[in-house]
Design a protein around this motif. Sequence first.
Motif, PDB file in Angstrom:
ATOM      1  N   GLN A  12       0.828  -1.205   0.000  1.00  0.00           N
ATOM      2  CA  GLN A  12       0.000   0.000   0.000  1.00  0.00           C
ATOM      3  C   GLN A  12       0.865   1.258   0.000  1.00  0.00           C
ATOM      4  N   LEU A  13       2.130   1.112   0.434  1.00  0.00           N
ATOM      5  CA  LEU A  13       3.061   2.246   0.479  1.00  0.00           C
ATOM      6  C   LEU A  13       4.101   2.195  -0.638  1.00  0.00           C
ATOM      7  N   TYR A  14       4.646   1.015  -0.867  1.00  0.00           N
ATOM      8  CA  TYR A  14       5.749   0.846  -1.824  1.00  0.00           C
ATOM      9  C   TYR A  14       5.448  -0.333  -2.746  1.00  0.00           C
ATOM     10  N   GLU A  15       6.051  -0.330  -3.920  1.00  0.00           N
ATOM     11  CA  GLU A  15       5.857  -1.441  -4.861  1.00  0.00           C
ATOM     12  C   GLU A  15       6.743  -2.621  -4.487  1.00  0.00           C
ATOM     13  N   ASN A  16       6.278  -3.807  -4.844  1.00  0.00           N
ATOM     14  CA  ASN A  16       7.046  -5.052  -4.706  1.00  0.00           C
ATOM     15  C   ASN A  16       7.567  -5.324  -3.297  1.00  0.00           C
ATOM     16  N   LYS A  17       6.745  -5.064  -2.297  1.00  0.00           N
ATOM     17  CA  LYS A  17       7.125  -5.400  -0.921  1.00  0.00           C
ATOM     18  C   LYS A  17       6.458  -6.709  -0.538  1.00  0.00           C
ATOM     19  N   ARG A  18       7.190  -7.545   0.186  1.00  0.00           N
ATOM     20  CA  ARG A  18       6.643  -8.828   0.619  1.00  0.00           C
ATOM     21  C   ARG A  18       5.738  -8.642   1.839  1.00  0.00           C
ATOM     22  N   LEU A  19       4.727  -9.505   1.930  1.00  0.00           N
ATOM     23  CA  LEU A  19       3.815  -9.502   3.063  1.00  0.00           C
ATOM     24  C   LEU A  19       4.593  -9.875   4.325  1.00  0.00           C
ATOM     25  N   ARG A  20       4.263  -9.262   5.458  1.00  0.00           N
ATOM     26  CA  ARG A  20       4.937  -9.563   6.714  1.00  0.00           C
ATOM     27  C   ARG A  20       3.888  -9.873   7.765  1.00  0.00           C
ATOM     28  N   ALA A  21       4.209 -10.811   8.647  1.00  0.00           N
ATOM     29  CA  ALA A  21       3.284 -11.166   9.721  1.00  0.00           C
ATOM     30  C   ALA A  21       4.057 -11.327  11.023  1.00  0.00           C
ATOM     31  N   LYS A  22       3.372 -11.120  12.136  1.00  0.00           N
ATOM     32  CA  LYS A  22       4.012 -11.136  13.452  1.00  0.00           C
ATOM     33  C   LYS A  22       3.286 -12.072  14.401  1.00  0.00           C
ATOM     34  N   ILE A  23       4.080 -12.812  15.185  1.00  0.00           N
ATOM     35  CA  ILE A  23       3.560 -13.603  16.296  1.00  0.00           C
ATOM     36  C   ILE A  23       3.816 -12.760  17.540  1.00  0.00           C
ATOM     37  N   GLY A  24       2.852 -12.700  18.435  1.00  0.00           N
ATOM     38  CA  GLY A  24       3.100 -11.927  19.640  1.00  0.00           C
ATOM     39  C   GLY A  24       2.253 -12.364  20.810  1.00  0.00           C
ATOM     40  N   TYR A  25       2.627 -11.793  21.966  1.00  0.00           N
ATOM     41  CA  TYR A  25       1.922 -12.062  23.218  1.00  0.00           C
ATOM     42  C   TYR A  25       1.800 -10.733  23.939  1.00  0.00           C
ATOM     43  N   THR A  26       0.645 -10.469  24.547  1.00  0.00           N
ATOM     44  CA  THR A  26       0.484  -9.221  25.282  1.00  0.00           C
ATOM     45  C   THR A  26      -0.534  -9.385  26.401  1.00  0.00           C
ATOM     46  N   THR A  27      -0.435  -8.496  27.371  1.00  0.00           N
ATOM     47  CA  THR A  27      -1.443  -8.434  28.430  1.00  0.00           C
ATOM     48  C   THR A  27      -2.317  -7.198  28.208  1.00  0.00           C
ATOM     49  N   LYS A  28      -1.921  -6.364  27.240  1.00  0.00           N
ATOM     50  CA  LYS A  28      -2.614  -5.098  26.970  1.00  0.00           C
ATOM     51  C   LYS A  28      -3.748  -5.272  25.963  1.00  0.00           C
ATOM     52  N   ASP A  29      -4.531  -4.204  25.801  1.00  0.00           N
ATOM     53  CA  ASP A  29      -5.524  -4.119  24.745  1.00  0.00           C
ATOM     54  C   ASP A  29      -4.787  -4.159  23.401  1.00  0.00           C
ATOM     55  N   MET A  30      -5.345  -4.850  22.418  1.00  0.00           N
ATOM     56  CA  MET A  30      -4.649  -5.028  21.129  1.00  0.00           C
ATOM     57  C   MET A  30      -4.357  -3.710  20.418  1.00  0.00           C
ATOM     58  N   ASN A  31      -5.309  -2.783  20.413  1.00  0.00           N
ATOM     59  CA  ASN A  31      -5.076  -1.508  19.727  1.00  0.00           C
ATOM     60  C   ASN A  31      -3.947  -0.724  20.397  1.00  0.00           C
ATOM     61  N   ARG A  32      -3.882  -0.796  21.724  1.00  0.00           N
ATOM     62  CA  ARG A  32      -2.779  -0.134  22.436  1.00  0.00           C
ATOM     63  C   ARG A  32      -1.454  -0.808  22.120  1.00  0.00           C
ATOM     64  N   ARG A  33      -1.472  -2.141  22.017  1.00  0.00           N
ATOM     65  CA  ARG A  33      -0.246  -2.878  21.717  1.00  0.00           C
ATOM     66  C   ARG A  33       0.288  -2.482  20.341  1.00  0.00           C
ATOM     67  N   ILE A  34      -0.607  -2.386  19.355  1.00  0.00           N
ATOM     68  CA  ILE A  34      -0.189  -2.011  17.999  1.00  0.00           C
ATOM     69  C   ILE A  34       0.352  -0.583  17.996  1.00  0.00           C
ATOM     70  N   ALA A  35      -0.315   0.321  18.694  1.00  0.00           N
ATOM     71  CA  ALA A  35       0.150   1.710  18.785  1.00  0.00           C
ATOM     72  C   ALA A  35       1.506   1.778  19.481  1.00  0.00           C
ATOM     73  N   GLY A  36       1.769   0.811  20.362  1.00  0.00           N
ATOM     74  CA  GLY A  36       3.017   0.794  21.117  1.00  0.00           C
ATOM     75  C   GLY A  36       4.209   0.217  20.370  1.00  0.00           C
ATOM     76  N   PHE A  37       4.028  -0.205  19.123  1.00  0.00           N
ATOM     77  CA  PHE A  37       5.158  -0.747  18.356  1.00  0.00           C
ATOM     78  C   PHE A  37       6.232   0.303  18.108  1.00  0.00           C
ATOM     79  N   ARG A  38       5.822   1.553  17.986  1.00  0.00           N
ATOM     80  CA  ARG A  38       6.738   2.665  17.704  1.00  0.00           C
ATOM     81  C   ARG A  38       7.575   2.399  16.440  1.00  0.00           C
TER      82      ARG A  38
END
Length: 130
Positions: A12-38
């Motif tokens: 959506q930003l650049y051409e020919n970029k590979r899809l990326r996925a993340k495994i994770g664990y959190t005790t926080k709300d998911m939206n806060r966790r994503i915002a906290g990636f920095r």
Amino acid sequence: DKVYALEIDLNQLYENKRLRAKIGYTTKDMNRRIAGFRFSGNLKNQEHLVKKIFVSKSILAKSIERIATEIAIVRGYERVNDKNLGLGYTEWFYVSGEQIKSCILQAYRIVNKQIKRGNKNGKKKRPKTT
């Protein structure tokens, strides 16, 4: 506690970029966790591109996440290791979110099997003598 699979499509930003996925664990709300990636560098303020593929609540979330990461490594998934992905950047892989979800579900199967056996190292318990 929660174990999750996230996906980011940088096409959506650049051409020919590979899809990326993340495994994770959190005790926080998911939206806060994503915002906290920095995110940094060329990904700064692009947290809105992250899609939640799978989120599961479990008291065993931390263990499930560790096992799922090992499964991803055994399957030969390539790590992204891009520090621009911020906190937890080592848990991103060049795969789809569905493939990461599959790792998490397989980790659940492994843990549930061990729980049914009643022990962790596969040895049969001796009956107690009184």
